[in-house]
Design an enzyme around this catalytic site. Structure first.
Site, PDB file in Angstrom:
ATOM      1  N   HIS A 142      56.816  -1.256 -79.366  1.00 37.96           N
ATOM      2  CA  HIS A 142      58.022  -1.654 -78.814  1.00 37.96           C
ATOM      3  C   HIS A 142      57.805  -2.348 -77.488  1.00 37.96           C
ATOM      4  O   HIS A 142      57.205  -1.712 -76.550  1.00 37.96           O
ATOM      5  CB  HIS A 142      59.173  -0.731 -78.729  1.00 37.96           C
ATOM      6  CG  HIS A 142      60.548  -1.300 -78.309  1.00 37.96           C
ATOM      7  ND1 HIS A 142      60.957  -2.459 -78.666  1.00 37.96           N
ATOM      8  CD2 HIS A 142      61.247  -0.812 -77.230  1.00 37.96           C
ATOM      9  CE1 HIS A 142      62.391  -2.779 -77.964  1.00 37.96           C
ATOM     10  NE2 HIS A 142      62.387  -1.913 -77.122  1.00 37.96           N
ATOM     11  N   ASP A 144      65.505  -3.365 -70.747  1.00 41.91           N
ATOM     12  CA  ASP A 144      65.151  -3.660 -72.209  1.00 41.91           C
ATOM     13  C   ASP A 144      66.111  -4.693 -72.791  1.00 41.91           C
ATOM     14  O   ASP A 144      67.504  -4.140 -72.726  1.00 41.91           O
ATOM     15  CB  ASP A 144      64.769  -2.424 -73.051  1.00 41.91           C
ATOM     16  CG  ASP A 144      64.514  -2.812 -74.276  1.00 41.91           C
ATOM     17  OD1 ASP A 144      64.280  -3.926 -74.722  1.00 41.91           O
ATOM     18  OD2 ASP A 144      64.051  -1.720 -74.880  1.00 41.91           O
ATOM     19  N   ASP A 190      59.535  14.580 -79.047  1.00 42.33           N
ATOM     20  CA  ASP A 190      58.892  15.319 -79.927  1.00 42.33           C
ATOM     21  C   ASP A 190      59.416  15.007 -81.315  1.00 42.33           C
ATOM     22  O   ASP A 190      60.542  14.840 -81.445  1.00 42.33           O
ATOM     23  CB  ASP A 190      58.928  16.945 -79.926  1.00 42.33           C
ATOM     24  CG  ASP A 190      58.157  17.311 -78.612  1.00 42.33           C
ATOM     25  OD1 ASP A 190      57.179  16.764 -78.226  1.00 42.33           O
ATOM     26  OD2 ASP A 190      58.377  18.522 -78.030  1.00 42.33           O
ATOM     27  N   GLU A 209      48.974  14.382 -72.278  1.00 45.55           N
ATOM     28  CA  GLU A 209      49.263  15.190 -73.152  1.00 45.55           C
ATOM     29  C   GLU A 209      48.347  16.459 -73.354  1.00 45.55           C
ATOM     30  O   GLU A 209      47.227  16.396 -72.918  1.00 45.55           O
ATOM     31  CB  GLU A 209      49.075  14.183 -74.757  1.00 45.55           C
ATOM     32  CG  GLU A 209      49.879  12.890 -74.691  1.00 45.55           C
ATOM     33  CD  GLU A 209      51.221  13.235 -75.337  1.00 45.55           C
ATOM     34  OE1 GLU A 209      51.776  14.484 -75.371  1.00 45.55           O
ATOM     35  OE2 GLU A 209      51.987  12.292 -75.789  1.00 45.55           O
ATOM     36  N   CYS A 268      61.107  -7.759 -80.583  1.00 45.79           N
ATOM     37  CA  CYS A 268      61.117  -7.104 -79.222  1.00 45.79           C
ATOM     38  C   CYS A 268      60.314  -7.944 -78.242  1.00 45.79           C
ATOM     39  O   CYS A 268      60.685  -8.049 -76.761  1.00 45.79           O
ATOM     40  CB  CYS A 268      60.672  -5.881 -79.411  1.00 45.79           C
ATOM     41  SG  CYS A 268      59.000  -5.562 -79.870  1.00 45.79           S
ATOM     42  N   ASN A 296      58.103  10.108 -74.950  1.00 49.02           N
ATOM     43  CA  ASN A 296      57.528  11.441 -74.896  1.00 49.02           C
ATOM     44  C   ASN A 296      58.458  12.327 -75.724  1.00 49.02           C
ATOM     45  O   ASN A 296      58.413  13.560 -75.608  1.00 49.02           O
ATOM     46  CB  ASN A 296      57.520  11.853 -73.575  1.00 49.02           C
ATOM     47  CG  ASN A 296      56.521  12.772 -73.494  1.00 49.02           C
ATOM     48  OD1 ASN A 296      55.859  13.422 -74.124  1.00 49.02           O
ATOM     49  ND2 ASN A 296      56.895  13.541 -72.185  1.00 49.02           N
ATOM     50  N   GLU A 336      53.158  18.455 -68.860  1.00 50.41           N
ATOM     51  CA  GLU A 336      53.949  17.565 -69.870  1.00 50.41           C
ATOM     52  C   GLU A 336      54.919  18.189 -70.686  1.00 50.41           C
ATOM     53  O   GLU A 336      56.003  17.743 -71.038  1.00 50.41           O
ATOM     54  CB  GLU A 336      52.617  16.952 -70.849  1.00 50.41           C
ATOM     55  CG  GLU A 336      53.180  15.809 -71.967  1.00 50.41           C
ATOM     56  CD  GLU A 336      53.729  16.394 -73.002  1.00 50.41           C
ATOM     57  OE1 GLU A 336      54.466  15.930 -73.866  1.00 50.41           O
ATOM     58  OE2 GLU A 336      53.426  17.485 -73.296  1.00 50.41           O
TER      59      GLU A 336
END
Length: 830
Positions: A449, A473, A515, A580, A387, A513, A585
């Site tokens: 990454h 990317d 979960d 956070e 990467c 972000n 958020e």
């Protein structure tokens, strides 16, 4: 803080480049391997050597170096003849106005357009052969040229036209051919989106004109010719117009212009362009959220041949009928992300995460983009990249073409494979422990990454996201519209969780972000949520501080290299997501969940359960490779009853930076566990010796420490299952690079590279790589083995070839036992 971040880039400008539709980009003919070579040479028509001859030369090189060519090279088309000029009687030739020469004022124009750093703008020798300077300019500005005639130019008797063309079959309808008059009043005001020219001055047989390049011009190498019109008479004495055409030997390379308000890549804070366009030297951050290290990198966008290669790279993705899309930075940046990897075509880099790099170069060995790009030009896709290599090459290409760009690292970077905007892991209960179900666990969290941000306008997203940083990317992770590319995706849209925004916003949101959700699978495929981790993804999102200066370890505050790397690290996490733990958020996450393509409603149905026993996993995050590591799990009973913990275990696995595990090398099972009274705390500790892990480590020297425990239920306090995973990266030595403070251009400078082997075993299969934007690069060098606890020390003599205020010199040392050791220094070349 987020508002402060954005305010630095708030421009007051309008952009006006053509809109060709923003549906499926690949519906407009993104090229395949069949058009790979020809599209470049259709648009790169230097007359110093027939461009089809240049095309054949490159294909022959590739054929010699690639036995697995996908298809034979296309037949060489016939070169279209130049327009014929009818024979004119001798008496008429006297009346015609002939152009003898065109002076492009290369030095003056390139200094004005901030392109004078490109090697091709100077007279030089390439492979021992003299090469004359080329004109490289930016759109949205004027260039000066002086036309020399065979006699004085007369406004009353003569007229002039300029014709610019691009590609094999230039057409006005495609925007690849334009013809316009030269205004002779000298007072014409140019329109930002129109070609134009005005006469600036006359002197003898010379006429100096200013040519305006529109801010929405297609980038590439344009050829042009001058037409002269004169009054004359035919054989019968009737009046007629005599037309002559002159085609100069030189073409004009036109690039994006981030200094121009009307250009889609305009950046209002001009000082930032010293970094994001002009800086040839930088760094990329790697490691994990606990132990961050900087690897210096030579972008080298102004190096010999690099601009040619970058234009080849982009034009190879568009066929001749669609060159007009190269006026749009949105399309161009998306094409760059596609062409830097070779997954769908003959792009620059082949990815490899296996650890076996037979037949190629290990990704950690590269020190810069120059060798990668020149190797690709010579022999096709380069082996191998990961990467950070994809990202750094992308930075080189974008900056070379005039798109503001920076390399960005996301630590604890999630890879969502099923478009749920969650990172899910599935377990089944075996005895008192939850064991992972490997064939269901396709999502992953990478230690880090690396991608890119490019700055540009987004007219397709007005009024919500009209401009700003966009993620692209080039690492081939997931397909986008059927090919391996990603972006451009507005960072501001990611922050708001607006996952339907073009392009690939949902994927980027998950990276920073999402979960993490652990599920227990019961019979009948019934799912029970074990745990929800809200703050484990997207840590310390980092890029180089925009100082405009090279990154090097030469000047180290307080003598600490880590302090120097941290001082040069710009944390942009709050640009991607609110802080956070805040309500904002959580609302962003829920917004993303509502707009997920395949949401899992059960994810947030259950309320989080209060856990009476609190666990903490502790370890040292700064252990040098070859040292011992102490790991400790503490358990504290915060409940009302005595709790029994019959199962406690600490295990360790080698881990690749993409999150994949190797074979377990350490396991400590605490038989009988413990019984904790209310308020009581107990620790479980183990030590990992280097003999256990050294032969098991993967690249980046990371391990995953997994602590598991089971707490029996009692009365109204339910049973409790613990699974904590921490990633730890062993520190590795850095190269110490010593060199002079200053050297004269053309002279030789001596550099000493050294480090100490931290292992009780020799380092074998050693080699060194070097790159610099100011010195002649050395070929890769095999080195002697480094003895246990011994010092490596080697001297290098390098020739300075480019005057620079500060030039960085980057070295990379590679060996079997500790790959990817790097270091750098900087030096002034006068």
């Amino acid at each position: 803080m987020y508002c402060t971040y954005r305010s630095h880039f708030t421009p007051s400008y309008s952009y006006s480049y053509p809109s060709y539709g923003y549906g499926s980009l690949y519906g407009y003919g993104y090229g395949n391997s069949g058009s790979y070579y020809s599209s470049y040479y259709r648009s790169r028509s230097r007359r110093r050597k027939n461009y089809w001859d240049r095309y054949t030369d490159m294909c022959n090189r590739w054929r010699r170096n690639r036995r697995d060519r996908r298809s034979p090279s296309p037949p060489k088309p016939e070169t279209p003849p130049l327009p014929t000029i009818p024979e004119v009687p001798t008496e008429e030739l006297v009346k015609e106005l002939h152009v003898k020469d065109v002076d492009l004022h290369i030095k003056e124009n390139t200094e004005k357009h901030r392109t004078d750093e490109y090697a091709c703008t100077k007279d030089r020798k390439v492979d021992g052969k003299p090469e004359s300077a080329e004109l490289v300019v930016r759109r949205g500005d004027t260039i000066k040229m002086t036309i020399t005639f065979d006699r004085p130019y007369s406004k009353e008797k003569n007229d002039l036209k300029l014709c610019f063309s691009l590609g094999k079959n230039p057409k006005p309808s495609r925007g690849t051919q334009v013809v316009f008059d030269i205004d002779e009043s000298g007072t014409k005001k140019f329109k930002p989106d129109k070609w134009g020219a005005t006469l600036q001055s006359k002197s003898g047989n010379n006429a100096t004109i200013l040519v305006h390049i529109p801010a929405n011009c297609i980038i590439g190498e344009w050829n042009f010719y001058v037409k002269t019109f004169s009054e004359g008479k035919d054989k019968e004495g009737k009046e007629k117009t005599l037309i002559r055409q002159f085609e100069p030997d030189d073409d004009i390379i036109i690039l994006f212009n981030p200094w121009c308000k009307e250009d889609g890549v305009y950046m209002a804070t001009e000082k930032l362009l010293d970094e994001y366009i002009c800086n040839e030297s930088g760094a990329v951050w790697r490691g994990n959220g606990y132990q961050i290290g900087a690897k210096p990198w030579n972008f080298g966008q102004f190096g010999e041949g690099i601009l040619d290669i970058c234009l080849l790279l982009v034009t190879s993705g568009f066929d001749d009928d669609r060159l007009k899309h190269m006026s749009d930075p949105v399309r161009v940046s998306r094409m760059i992300a596609k062409m830097v990897n070779s997954s769908d075509d003959n792009g620059v880099l082949t990815g490899n995460w296996s650890g076996d790099y037979t037949g190629g170069t290990p990704p950690g060995k590269w020190a810069g983009s120059y060798k990668i790009l020149t190797q690709w030009r010579e022999s096709g896709p380069v082996k191998f990249g990961q990467c950070w290599v994809f990202s750094c090459v992308t930075t080189t290409v974008c900056r070379a073409l005039g798109i503001p760009c920076r390399t960005v690292t996301n630590f604890s970077s999630a890879h969502d494979t099923d478009q749920t905007n969650c990172i899910e892991k599935f377990f089944q209960r075996i005895g008192n422990e939850d064991e992972p179900i490997d064939h269901l666990n396709n999502d992953s969290v990478w230690n880090f990454h690396v991608w890119n941000e490019v700055w540009m306008a987004r007219p397709d997203l007005k009024p919500s996201f009209p401009y700003g940083w966009q993620v692209i990317d080039a690492t081939p992770q997931e397909t986008s519209e059927g090919v391996y590319t990603c972006g451009p995706c507005p960072v501001a849209a990611v922050r708001k969780g607006l996952c339907m925004t073009n392009y690939d916003t949902a994927f980027v949101f998950s990276e920073v972000n999402a979960d993490k959700v652990h599920w227990r699978v019961h019979s009948g495929d019934r799912l029970e949520r074990i745990e929800l981790f809200k703050h484990s993804v997207g840590k310390k999102i980092s890029t180089k501080t925009p100082t405009g200066k090279p990154f090097s370890y030469r000047r180290i505050p307080n003598g600490k290299r880590d302090d120097h790397a941290e001082a040069n690290r710009d944390d942009v996490t709050l640009a991607y997501k609110p802080a956070e733990g805040t309500e904002e958020e959580r609302e962003t996450v829920m917004q993303a969940h509502r707009t997920a393509r395949f949401p899992v409603p059960e994810t947030y149905k259950e309320k989080e359960k209060i856990k009476p026993v609190e666990f903490h996993l502790n370890h040292d995050n700064s252990v040098m490779i070859g040292g011992k590591m102490l790991v400790e799990l503490t358990a504290k009973n915060n409940g009302r009853y005595e709790r029994k913990i019959p199962v406690v275990a600490i295990t360790a696995f080698p881990q690749g930076y993409t999150g994949n595990y190797g074979e377990m090398f350490h396991r400590k099972h605490f038989m009988g566990g413990a019984t904790l009274k209310p308020g009581e705390e107990k620790s479980f500790g183990t030590v990992m010796d280097p003999e256990e892990y050294l032969d098991k480590l993967k690249e980046q020297a990371s391990i995953s420490i997994v602590a598991t425990a089971y707490v029996e239920g009692i009365d109204d306090e339910e049973e409790q299952t613990l699974r904590k995973e921490h990633t730890v990266r062993f520190r590795r030595p850095d190269l110490e690079v010593e060199g002079p403070d200053e050297v004269r251009n053309g002279d030789c400078a001596t550099f000493v590279v050294s480090f100490t082997n931290p292992l009780d075993r020799p380092l074998t299969a050693c080699n060194m790589s070097m790159e610099s934007a100011g010195f002649v690069d050395l070929d890769d060098l095999r080195c002697l083995d480094v003895q246990p606890k011994g010092e490596f020390r080697q001297e290098f003599r390098l020739d300075a070839i480019k005057p620079k205020k500060t030039a960085a010199v980057y070295f990379s040392f590679d060996c079997k036992e500790i790959p990817d050791i790097s270091g750098s220094t900087d030096i002034r070349i006068t």
